[in-house]
Design an enzyme around this catalytic site. Structure first.
Site, mmCIF file in Angstrom:
data_model
loop_
_atom_site.group_PDB
_atom_site.id
_atom_site.type_symbol
_atom_site.label_atom_id
_atom_site.label_comp_id
_atom_site.label_asym_id
_atom_site.label_seq_id
_atom_site.Cartn_x
_atom_site.Cartn_y
_atom_site.Cartn_z
ATOM 1 N NE ARG A 75 0.015 -2.195 -11.570
ATOM 2 C CZ ARG A 75 -0.138 -1.702 -10.346
ATOM 3 N NH1 ARG A 75 -0.007 -0.398 -10.132
ATOM 4 N NH2 ARG A 75 -0.449 -2.498 -9.334
ATOM 5 C CB SER A 101 -1.386 5.171 0.570
ATOM 6 O OG SER A 101 -1.066 4.771 -0.727
ATOM 7 C CB SER A 134 9.394 6.747 -5.065
ATOM 8 O OG SER A 134 9.008 5.726 -4.168
ATOM 9 C CG ASP A 157 -0.990 3.268 -7.406
ATOM 10 O OD1 ASP A 157 0.035 2.836 -7.974
ATOM 11 O OD2 ASP A 157 -1.045 3.499 -6.180
ATOM 12 N NE ARG A 170 -3.089 0.145 -7.508
ATOM 13 C CZ ARG A 170 -3.856 0.360 -6.446
ATOM 14 N NH1 ARG A 170 -5.175 0.314 -6.543
ATOM 15 N NH2 ARG A 170 -3.317 0.625 -5.257
ATOM 16 C CD GLN A 190 5.875 1.858 -2.479
ATOM 17 O OE1 GLN A 190 6.880 1.366 -2.997
ATOM 18 N NE2 GLN A 190 4.677 1.312 -2.583
HETATM 19 C C1 S3P Z 1 2.437 4.264 -2.634
HETATM 20 C C2 S3P Z 1 3.204 4.944 -3.551
HETATM 21 C C3 S3P Z 1 3.262 4.570 -4.973
HETATM 22 C C4 S3P Z 1 2.086 3.694 -5.369
HETATM 23 C C5 S3P Z 1 1.846 2.576 -4.398
HETATM 24 C C6 S3P Z 1 1.580 3.127 -3.011
HETATM 25 C C7 S3P Z 1 2.457 4.710 -1.243
HETATM 26 O O1 S3P Z 1 4.449 3.854 -5.201
HETATM 27 O O2 S3P Z 1 2.280 3.173 -6.663
HETATM 28 O O3 S3P Z 1 0.717 1.805 -4.797
HETATM 29 O O4 S3P Z 1 1.575 4.303 -0.457
HETATM 30 O O5 S3P Z 1 3.336 5.495 -0.882
HETATM 31 P P1 S3P Z 1 5.870 4.596 -5.409
HETATM 32 O O6 S3P Z 1 6.156 5.353 -4.212
HETATM 33 O O7 S3P Z 1 6.827 3.487 -5.675
HETATM 34 O O8 S3P Z 1 5.675 5.474 -6.604
#
Ligand code: S3P
Length: 426
Positions: free
Chosen positions: A344, A22, A165, A313, A386, A167
């Protein structure tokens, strides 16, 4: 590639992990739009983070890579160039979702897509807020990659995230970097805050009040020297390995322990696991430390709400711990698991079934019964890193050798995984 994993006598020694996935993505992208050079040490060796670097190169950024040190010659906020071809995010949801925030603000158009798994993952969650900022984005069937992004001026918004989220939060904040005025994101549940910390580290003015984050637009971002901590989500595989194999003692050095990521350690402590944190320090705004794990029976328990979101994760490998635990593991509020690299919930249940464990599957979670003996089986990664690593760990506690099919999927986040596993189980 198939990997054969034989049962382990014990898990012992010490491990140094590749850089956090991340954090590597965020440093790679922000370094590209900062002024001047950034040197990023311990950048993730995973294919996903190299997809991010490849995309930044395709946008005209000069990047040098030597071992795990990545030097990015930033072009400033207005220095990216139109890509000549489709930007390839590979398997990486983080690359496509976060980078889209930057692409939407450019004075040029771009296309971004990825592999078969990525092409099935929903992008409407970023199209909506970016649309509200003024971006024009077209997607396959209105929500799937590839995305066609018509860049242009973005305006600041105040956005309430409909799902937990990081992301999507990052996508909006990265778009907000290019907008005039202040962009605010409101989270339903607090998610990992690496973007906020990284933006601050590069010089942005950002206000973090619990679940409300406000970023001033057009910050002056300046190149820096940064070190990426070891990836806690990768550490989780070895932590569970040491917890389920009797006689194990393991030390993992230099792990990122950001409180928005370290929910795993609290959950393990509540289950009675012997996991200790040592040598805590702050590196580039992130908390880092060593983790010492000793085998001991764990109780099991229930994951739900904010806890589920904080360790989303780590759930595949926690399911393995659940089967070895005394009371089993129940996971709730985890519908997001269904839209990861694979579904998953389904892939964990299928592999556990092959090992003789009947998982009770629900739309937003599952229950794994405890005190189960794992049977040797032919297991599948289903192309998900994973799942490959979680079931390699399960195989260590099985009653005979297991085969992991498509085991190379692990290289998306952790190319050195099998070598490291072999070294600590030899
Ligand atoms: C991440 C956020 C998570 C995670 C992904 C990495 C990130 O996803 O599952 O492996 O680096 O911001 P989501 O934001 O979709 O929950």
């Amino acid at each position: 590639m198939q990997q054969i994993i034989t049962p382990a006598g014990s898990v012992s020694g010490s491990v140094l992990l590749p850089g956090d996935k991340s954090i590597s993505h965020r440093y790679g992208m922000l370094a590209a739009i900062a002024e001047g050079t950034s040197v990023i040490e311990n950048y993730s060796s995973g294919a996903d983070c190299h997809s991010t670097l490849g995309a930044m190169e395709a946008l005209g950024i000069r990047i040098e890579k030597k071992d795990r040190t990545v030097t990015v010659h930033g072009a400033g906020l207005d220095g990216l160039r139109a890509p000549a071809a489709l930007l390839d995010a590979g398997n990486s949801g983080s690359t496509i979702r976060m980078l889209s925030g930057i692409l939407a603000a450019q004075p040029f158009s771009s296309r971004i897509g990825g592999d078969e798994s990525l092409s099935r993952r929903p992008m409407d969650r970023i199209m909506k807020p970016l649309g509200a900022m003024g971006a024009r984005i077209a997607a396959r069937d209105g929500r799937y990659p590839p995305l066609e992004i018509t860049g242009g001026k973005l305006h600041a918004i105040d956005y309430e995230l409909p799902m937990a989220s990081a992301q999507v939060k990052t996508c909006v904040l990265f778009g907000g970097v290019f907008a005039d005025g202040a962009t605010t994101v409101r989270e339903p549940i607090r998610t990992r805050d690496h973007s906020e910390l990284a933006l601050r580290e590069f010089g942005a003015e950002i206000d973090i009040r619990g679940k409300v984050i406000t970023l001033e637009g057009r910050p002056k971002l300046t190149g820096r020297k940064l070190t990426v901590p070891g990836d806690l989500s990768s550490a989780a595989f070895f932590i569970v390995a040491a917890l389920i194999v009797p006689g194990s003692t393991l030390v993992i050095h230099g792990v990122g322990l950001n409180p928005t990521r370290a929910g795993l350690l609290d959950v393990l402590a509540a289950m009675g696991a012997q996991v200790q944190v040592q040598q805590l320090e702050q590196v580039s705004g992130e908390l880092v430390g060593d983790i010492l794990i000793r085998h001991a029976p764990v109780k099991g328990g229930v994951l739900e709400g904010a806890t589920t979101a904080a360790l989303i994760d780590e759930i595949p490998v926690l399911a393995i711990l659940g089967a070895a635990s005394e009371e089993g593991l129940t996971v709730r509020d985890a519908a997001e698991l269904r839209v990861k690299e694979t579904d998953r919930i389904a892939t964990v249940a299928e592999n556990l079934k092959r090992m003789g464990v009947e998982v009770e599957v629900r739309p937003d979670g599952f229950h794994v019964p405890g005190r189960r003996k794992l049977r040797a089986a032919e297991l599948d990664s289903f192309g998900d890193h994973r799942i490959a690593m979680a079931f390699s760990v399960a195989a260590l506690a099985a009653d005979g050798p297991c085969v992991i099919r498509d085991a190379e999927a692990a290289s998306v986040s952790f190319p050195e995984f099998y070598n490291t596993l072999q070294r600590i189980t030899a």
